[in-house]
Design an enzyme around this catalytic site. Sequence first.
Site, short mmCIF file in Angstrom:
data_model
loop_
_atom_site.label_atom_id
_atom_site.label_comp_id
_atom_site.label_asym_id
_atom_site.label_seq_id
_atom_site.Cartn_x
_atom_site.Cartn_y
_atom_site.Cartn_z
N HIS A 374 0.80 -1.23 0.00
CA HIS A 374 0.00 0.00 0.00
C HIS A 374 0.83 1.28 0.00
O HIS A 374 0.26 2.37 0.00
CB HIS A 374 -0.91 0.05 1.22
CG HIS A 374 -2.01 -0.94 1.21
ND1 HIS A 374 -3.26 -0.68 0.71
CD2 HIS A 374 -2.04 -2.23 1.61
CE1 HIS A 374 -4.03 -1.75 0.84
NE2 HIS A 374 -3.30 -2.71 1.38
N LYS A 567 -8.46 14.16 5.18
CA LYS A 567 -7.67 12.92 5.15
C LYS A 567 -6.68 13.01 6.30
O LYS A 567 -6.57 14.06 6.94
CB LYS A 567 -6.94 12.78 3.81
CG LYS A 567 -6.22 14.04 3.33
CD LYS A 567 -5.61 13.86 1.95
CE LYS A 567 -6.59 14.04 0.80
NZ LYS A 567 -6.65 12.93 -0.11
N ARG A 568 -5.98 11.93 6.62
CA ARG A 568 -4.96 12.01 7.67
C ARG A 568 -3.99 13.16 7.36
O ARG A 568 -3.69 13.43 6.20
CB ARG A 568 -4.19 10.68 7.75
CG ARG A 568 -5.00 9.54 8.34
CD ARG A 568 -5.37 9.82 9.79
NE ARG A 568 -4.21 9.78 10.64
CZ ARG A 568 -3.97 8.87 11.58
NH1 ARG A 568 -4.85 7.90 11.81
NH2 ARG A 568 -2.88 8.93 12.32
N LYS A 573 0.89 14.47 2.06
CA LYS A 573 -0.43 14.85 1.54
C LYS A 573 -0.55 16.36 1.36
O LYS A 573 -1.50 16.86 0.77
CB LYS A 573 -1.53 14.32 2.47
CG LYS A 573 -1.65 12.78 2.48
CD LYS A 573 -2.73 12.32 3.44
CE LYS A 573 -2.83 10.81 3.60
NZ LYS A 573 -3.68 10.18 2.58
N THR A 678 -8.45 6.84 -1.77
CA THR A 678 -9.77 6.29 -2.04
C THR A 678 -10.84 7.36 -1.85
O THR A 678 -11.91 7.28 -2.46
CB THR A 678 -10.08 5.10 -1.11
OG1 THR A 678 -9.75 5.45 0.23
CG2 THR A 678 -9.30 3.87 -1.52
N LYS A 682 -14.55 8.72 -3.90
CA LYS A 682 -15.83 9.00 -3.22
C LYS A 682 -16.35 10.39 -3.59
O LYS A 682 -17.54 10.58 -3.82
CB LYS A 682 -15.65 8.87 -1.70
CG LYS A 682 -15.30 7.44 -1.30
CD LYS A 682 -14.84 7.26 0.13
CE LYS A 682 -14.31 5.84 0.31
NZ LYS A 682 -13.72 5.56 1.61
O1 73E Z 1 -2.76 5.80 -0.72
C1 73E Z 1 -3.32 5.13 0.38
C2 73E Z 1 -4.21 4.01 -0.12
O2 73E Z 1 -5.32 4.54 -0.82
C3 73E Z 1 -2.21 4.57 1.26
O3 73E Z 1 -1.44 5.63 1.77
C4 73E Z 1 -2.83 3.77 2.40
O4 73E Z 1 -3.61 2.70 1.83
C5 73E Z 1 -4.70 3.16 1.04
C6 73E Z 1 -5.46 1.95 0.56
O5 73E Z 1 -4.72 1.23 -0.37
C7 73E Z 1 -1.82 3.22 3.32
N1 73E Z 1 -1.94 3.11 4.66
C8 73E Z 1 -0.82 2.52 5.09
N2 73E Z 1 -0.04 2.28 4.08
N3 73E Z 1 -0.65 2.72 2.96
C9 73E Z 1 -0.52 2.19 6.49
C10 73E Z 1 0.75 1.79 6.83
C11 73E Z 1 1.03 1.47 8.15
C12 73E Z 1 0.06 1.55 9.11
C13 73E Z 1 -1.22 1.96 8.76
C14 73E Z 1 -1.50 2.28 7.44
N1 PLP Z 2 -10.20 8.38 6.69
C1 PLP Z 2 -11.52 8.24 6.58
C2 PLP Z 2 -12.38 8.38 7.79
C3 PLP Z 2 -12.08 7.96 5.34
O1 PLP Z 2 -13.41 7.80 5.23
C4 PLP Z 2 -11.23 7.83 4.21
C5 PLP Z 2 -11.76 7.55 2.88
O2 PLP Z 2 -12.90 7.82 2.59
C6 PLP Z 2 -9.86 8.00 4.37
C7 PLP Z 2 -9.37 8.28 5.63
C8 PLP Z 2 -8.90 7.91 3.22
O3 PLP Z 2 -8.80 9.15 2.58
P1 PLP Z 2 -7.67 9.46 1.50
O4 PLP Z 2 -7.86 8.48 0.40
O5 PLP Z 2 -7.99 10.87 1.07
O6 PLP Z 2 -6.35 9.36 2.19
#
Ligand code: 73E
Ligand code: PLP
Length: 728
Positions: A374, A567-568, A573, A678, A682
């Site tokens: 990811h 978003k986070r 970002k 994602t 949406k």
């Molecule tokens: O781009 C997003 C992606 O849409 C990506 O940053 C996120 O996964 C989403 C779903 O594919 C993500 N989260 C983490 N790594 N990639 C992550 C890593 C460690 C702990 C928690 C989350």
């Molecule tokens: N956090 C929450 C509560 C969400 O609902 C979503 C996606 O809808 C995300 C994080 C992920 O957002 P982004 O793809 O903009 O990082």
Amino acid sequence: EIAKLPKETLALWEKYGADESDDKESFQKSFIRHVTTTLARSIYNIDNFSAYQATAHSVRDRLIKRWNETQQTHTEVDSKRVYYLSLEFLLGRSLDNALLNLGLKDNYGGGIKELGFTMEDVLEQEVDAALGNGGLGRLAACYMDSLATMDYPAWGYGLRYTYGIFQQRLKDGYQIEFPDYWLNFDNPWELPRLDVVVDVQFCGSVNRYTDEEGHERYAWEGGDTLQAIAYDVPIPGYGTKNCINIRLWSSKPKRQFDLTRFNEGQYEQAVYEQMQAENITAVLYPNDNHMVGKELRLKQQYFWVAASLFDIVRRFKKSEKPWSNFPLQVAIQLNDTHPTLAIVELQRILVDLEGIGWDEAWAIVTQTFAFTNHTILPEAMERWPVPMIQYLLPRHMQIIFDINLFFLQKVEKAIPNNRDLLAKLSIIEESTPQFVRMAHLAIVGSHRVNGVAALHSELIKQTIFKDFIQFYGESKFENKTNGITPRRWLHQANPKLSELITETLGSKNWLKNLDLLKGLKSHVNNKDFRKRWVAAKLSNKVRLADYIQKATGVTVNSNALFDVQVKRIHEYKRQFMNILGVIHRYNTLKKMTSEERACVVHRVVIFGGKAAPGYYIAKLVIKLINSVAEVVNNDNSIEDSLKVVFIPDYNVSVAEIIIPASDISQHISTAGTEASGTSNMKFVLNGGLILGTVDGANIEICEEIGDDNIFMFGNLAHQVDDLRHAHR
Ligand code: 73E
Ligand code: PLP
């Protein structure tokens, strides 16, 4: 077995086991039954929260029925199951989703009104199940909805954290964190399976012995044992009877009293050690896209993986098929590297416990697992110190060394005399101490590796996994662009637009086949359609404006342009770039005359998102946004042409209010850093425009919707490294 039961017994089951109907009166009956029996309340002391609980219990009864029937069917058919192992499931609320997926919303809505409540008030009572950080956890939740809807025999496996992602509040513009004790009241959406218990072992030592057939074997002995208890969360599909399961494990001490301790008067010490067992599933680690190498996190990972694999293997063994059939019956998808120890655990089960030869076992393992990557951010790559694994999981460490040895031998054979390549591919990082590279282990132990959007899947082949291509070729690496469930993110979150789409297309089929939305194209010039589209957007904006007023005290004009970034909070970002842009906009507006400003579209800039508690810079960005908001919102001289708000505690339920109300949303990560995103999907699904960089799924979204509907800017991923270098 059933055939052996007396006829009278069967007849009773048939008579009383018949479906409770789904009409309004049946709901009202079950509602009142739950108020008086489950909740032990009466008509005189029932508030909105009890109404929510009674409604939830009524839906739960129906869910359980479907859940039972689904599991029975899957057992009878004995089809191949797909298992999704995810440390995070960011489910949000369940009631509205279940009502819609089960087709109960209208009857229950009418029924509850006659009982003196409104469905809106009742739905508002539910607390989010927030067992995830952000995109990765929400993706897992969306996948479960889609797997259920598409009739897959799928299971999710995760942890039942006592505390989900922290609640964010603001004090003087700074983020402060509060514990999310979401299980304060009973949780109607889980079925405790107190009889499904798995022992999980830690520490101890490994002993070598020779078995009766003269084979050298290893036994992992001693150490501490605790227990995993299963809690099942039913996930109903839309427009199907299929209702799948997410099994979440909770840790408990194994009630083995250490009598010597008690006799020696060390009561407190004995109780303290028991309490440690419950700590394992106490809290979700609140870091998104960042690895924190805490021992407790590794313990969580193994605890979860060991319990899940035990359960999967037990289910397979019931069918009495030969082990060679395992990969034909079982597919396990690893959601990032967090569950990578599952690869080692299955090899251990097969070799140590089942006595299967190493090579045969390894073939079964690699055909069973597939791995989703990811992120390519270096700080997120999981690596665990060898001494830590050696201490907690001594047998697993041996197996990892063996997996690595046999893998490197194969590399050496295929590409001889390339020590540099061996060092780069090795599962072990040869530092002091040594580290285990979990992504390498996941690649070697899986038959497929996927990225989450087209660009990202190309980038992993060019960057972090480049060296593996030399050995495996490209075919092991593929792309599976992320997706979202249109049921929750359009039908549920935006009922007015959903209704318009259904009426225009003449059926609800689009909810199972989004391609059908293309049918809207021929209506774009229809006046009435456009009027209703705009009206739906406006009513969503009014709903969000009300929410902003309640949550922040700031009044915003629903007719202004809503410009959203939620978003986070993360440097990659680039919320910081956005707020610098806002400062520039404010300065420009201040320099304008009143007449000039009258020509400018009024704008509300909306931020939301949590910063990891230990992420100093991200927390400072939140403070900056709030400080800018303070200045801008209190400056009468710009005549409401600009407002800035930071909505606290961004979560799934808040996202469901914000996303349908956006005019423009920002997805502006540095090119090459956001694997997919994602929320971008949406926002677009709800008819919003995107301001985005050439990154992640923005690129594919642009291809789908056409560049008239998206504003793309900035450098391309391949230019970024050179630019960074030139700026030094
Ligand atoms: O781009 C997003 C992606 O849409 C990506 O940053 C996120 O996964 C989403 C779903 O594919 C993500 N989260 C983490 N790594 N990639 C992550 C890593 C460690 C702990 C928690 C989350
Ligand atoms: N956090 C929450 C509560 C969400 O609902 C979503 C996606 O809808 C995300 C994080 C992920 O957002 P982004 O793809 O903009 O990082």
